[in-house]
Design an enzyme around this catalytic site. Structure first.
Site, PDB file in Angstrom:
ATOM      1  N   GLY A   1      -0.676  -5.385   5.910  1.00  0.00           N
ATOM      2  CA  GLY A   1       0.175  -4.981   7.039  1.00  0.00           C
ATOM      3  C   GLY A   1       1.295  -5.961   7.359  1.00  0.00           C
ATOM      4  O   GLY A   1       2.445  -5.543   7.595  1.00  0.00           O
TER       5      GLY A   1
ATOM      6  N   GLU B   1      -9.786  -0.451  -1.766  1.00  0.00           N
ATOM      7  CA  GLU B   1      -9.442   0.944  -1.449  1.00  0.00           C
ATOM      8  C   GLU B   1      -9.537   1.819  -2.696  1.00  0.00           C
ATOM      9  O   GLU B   1      -9.859   3.003  -2.609  1.00  0.00           O
ATOM     10  CB  GLU B   1      -8.045   1.000  -0.804  1.00  0.00           C
ATOM     11  CG  GLU B   1      -8.087   0.437   0.617  1.00  0.00           C
ATOM     12  CD  GLU B   1      -6.807  -0.208   1.110  1.00  0.00           C
ATOM     13  OE1 GLU B   1      -5.744  -0.027   0.485  1.00  0.00           O
ATOM     14  OE2 GLU B   1      -6.870  -0.929   2.143  1.00  0.00           O
TER      15      GLU B   1
ATOM     16  N   SER C   1      -6.329  -9.057   6.699  1.00  0.00           N
ATOM     17  CA  SER C   1      -5.721  -9.372   7.998  1.00  0.00           C
ATOM     18  C   SER C   1      -5.107 -10.777   8.033  1.00  0.00           C
ATOM     19  O   SER C   1      -5.124 -11.433   9.079  1.00  0.00           O
ATOM     20  CB  SER C   1      -6.726  -9.188   9.140  1.00  0.00           C
ATOM     21  OG  SER C   1      -7.156  -7.833   9.195  1.00  0.00           O
TER      22      SER C   1
ATOM     23  N   HIS D   1      -8.518  -3.119  -6.177  1.00  0.00           N
ATOM     24  CA  HIS D   1      -8.478  -3.216  -4.712  1.00  0.00           C
ATOM     25  C   HIS D   1      -9.640  -2.407  -4.133  1.00  0.00           C
ATOM     26  O   HIS D   1      -9.999  -1.363  -4.672  1.00  0.00           O
ATOM     27  CB  HIS D   1      -7.138  -2.691  -4.184  1.00  0.00           C
ATOM     28  CG  HIS D   1      -6.918  -3.033  -2.744  1.00  0.00           C
ATOM     29  ND1 HIS D   1      -7.511  -2.320  -1.731  1.00  0.00           N
ATOM     30  CD2 HIS D   1      -6.219  -4.044  -2.161  1.00  0.00           C
ATOM     31  CE1 HIS D   1      -7.171  -2.885  -0.571  1.00  0.00           C
ATOM     32  NE2 HIS D   1      -6.390  -3.927  -0.805  1.00  0.00           N
TER      33      HIS D   1
ATOM     34  N   LYS E   1       0.862  -1.197   0.000  1.00  0.00           N
ATOM     35  CA  LYS E   1       0.000   0.000   0.000  1.00  0.00           C
ATOM     36  C   LYS E   1       0.897   1.244   0.000  1.00  0.00           C
ATOM     37  O   LYS E   1       1.963   1.227  -0.612  1.00  0.00           O
ATOM     38  CB  LYS E   1      -0.990  -0.061   1.174  1.00  0.00           C
ATOM     39  CG  LYS E   1      -1.770  -1.388   1.199  1.00  0.00           C
ATOM     40  CD  LYS E   1      -2.956  -1.369   2.103  1.00  0.00           C
ATOM     41  CE  LYS E   1      -3.665  -2.723   2.028  1.00  0.00           C
ATOM     42  NZ  LYS E   1      -4.871  -2.788   2.827  1.00  0.00           N
TER      43      LYS E   1
ATOM     44  N   GLU F   1     -11.061 -10.443  -0.985  1.00  0.00           N
ATOM     45  CA  GLU F   1     -10.718  -9.581   0.150  1.00  0.00           C
ATOM     46  C   GLU F   1     -12.001  -8.992   0.749  1.00  0.00           C
ATOM     47  O   GLU F   1     -12.477  -7.949   0.295  1.00  0.00           O
ATOM     48  CB  GLU F   1      -9.809  -8.437  -0.307  1.00  0.00           C
ATOM     49  CG  GLU F   1      -8.481  -8.897  -0.854  1.00  0.00           C
ATOM     50  CD  GLU F   1      -7.371  -7.876  -0.615  1.00  0.00           C
ATOM     51  OE1 GLU F   1      -6.265  -8.310  -0.272  1.00  0.00           O
ATOM     52  OE2 GLU F   1      -7.609  -6.665  -0.740  1.00  0.00           O
TER      53      GLU F   1
ATOM     54  N   GLY G   1      -7.312  -4.610   7.196  1.00  0.00           N
ATOM     55  CA  GLY G   1      -6.706  -3.669   8.136  1.00  0.00           C
ATOM     56  C   GLY G   1      -7.454  -3.566   9.458  1.00  0.00           C
ATOM     57  O   GLY G   1      -7.206  -2.667  10.254  1.00  0.00           O
TER      58      GLY G   1
HETATM   59  P1  13P Z   1      -4.322  -6.205   5.626  1.00  0.00           P
HETATM   60  O1  13P Z   1      -3.558  -7.496   5.506  1.00  0.00           O
HETATM   61  O2  13P Z   1      -3.504  -5.093   6.209  1.00  0.00           O
HETATM   62  O3  13P Z   1      -5.644  -6.410   6.277  1.00  0.00           O
HETATM   63  O4  13P Z   1      -4.637  -5.735   4.122  1.00  0.00           O
HETATM   64  C1  13P Z   1      -5.201  -6.650   3.259  1.00  0.00           C
HETATM   65  C2  13P Z   1      -5.178  -6.081   1.900  1.00  0.00           C
HETATM   66  O5  13P Z   1      -5.899  -5.141   1.608  1.00  0.00           O
HETATM   67  C3  13P Z   1      -4.234  -6.652   0.932  1.00  0.00           C
HETATM   68  O6  13P Z   1      -4.460  -6.151  -0.340  1.00  0.00           O
END
Ligand code: 13P
Length: 255
Positions: free
Chosen positions: A235, A100, A213, A98, A11, A169, A175
């Site tokens: 993360g 986001e 996560s 993604h 990210k 996801e 996150g």
């Molecule tokens: P996290 O592992 O931080 O939850 O993020 C997952 C993610 O969005 C991977 O693209």
């Protein structure tokens, strides 16, 4: 049996100094584990660091990935990065769609499908992300949501669909420290596999990754599921020890 694919999604977390230490530690750990034998490992880095990370991973079993790509070939699209540019920097994987980007940048299913297509046309494997929000899950609309997102990509990519990767996801698990249980994840992975199988005779080849996560403690349980072929790790991919433990879990799942 196909190798698991473990992809780190950094990210917007990186610096020259941190990247150098992280990639060197991951490469050393992968070598010590013999990871190449059982897993494909990639890091999806912010675009300005592609050249740096390429210099570090070139010739190693660690693959280079990007986090987004323009849906246009080239031209007057200020701020965008094209698939041809990514390819020039040795990018093999690119995350598309993604949550986001869907959420903060208004990417529609149609745009995501076009991004997958343009990546494939340039020899880059798109990692197409699908997943429901908490609201959708609680309304019993998980299946409808992920199928709609996937259908757009299948529609635009036709018989090339077996060349993509998929990442399930669940938005509520990203996150948040809240992970789908292995059974919840497997249920969605299996329905995505069935949807792919209706479009291609090679659905078994497609890597369907879990993301949300994933960490050193829960990776083994998730990767043991029949339709979970790897992870897209946020993360935990920023800490070499955690990322390496997830990679090791892929080895145990394969063994
Ligand atoms: P996290 O592992 O931080 O939850 O993020 C997952 C993610 O969005 C991977 O693209």
């Amino acid at each position: 049996m196909k190798k698991n694919l473990i992809a780190g999604n950094w990210k917007m977390n990186a610096s020259l100094e941190a990247n150098d230490a992280l990639v060197r530690a991951v490469l050393a750990g992968m070598g010590a584990q013999g990871a190449d034998a059982f897993a494909t490992v990639a890091v999806c880095v912010p675009a300005p660091y592609l050249a740096q990370v390429r210099a570090l991973q070139s010739g190693s079993p660690l693959e280079l990935g990007a986090q987004d790509v323009s849906c246009h070939e080239q031209g007057a699209f200020t701020g965008e990065v094209s698939a041809a540019m990514l390819r020039e920097f040795g990018v093999r994987f690119c995350i598309v769609g993604h949550s986001e980007r869907r959420q903060y940048h208004g990417e529609t299913d149609a745009v995501v499908a076009q991004k997958a297509k343009i990546a494939l046309a340039h020899g880059i494997t798109p990692i197409v992300c699908v997943g429901e929000t908490l609201e959708e899950r609680e309304a019993g609309r998980t299946e409808e949501t992920v199928k709609r997102q996937m259908a757009a990509v299948i529609h635009v990519n036709g018989h090339c669909i077996s060349e993509i990767c998929v990442a399930y996801e669940p938005v509520w698990a990203i996150g948040t420290g809240r992970t789908a249980t292995p059974e919840q994840a497997q249920e969605v992975h299996a329905l995505l596999r069935r949807q792919l199988a209706a479009a291609t005779a090679h659905a078994e080849r497609v890597h369907i990754l879990y993301g949300g996560s994933m960490n050193a403690a829960n990776a083994a349980g998730l990767l043991a599921q029949g339709d979970i072929d790897g992870g897209l790790v946020g993360g935990a991919s920023l800490k070499a020890a955690d990322f390496l433990q997830i990679i090791a879990s892929a080895g145990r799942a394969a063994g």
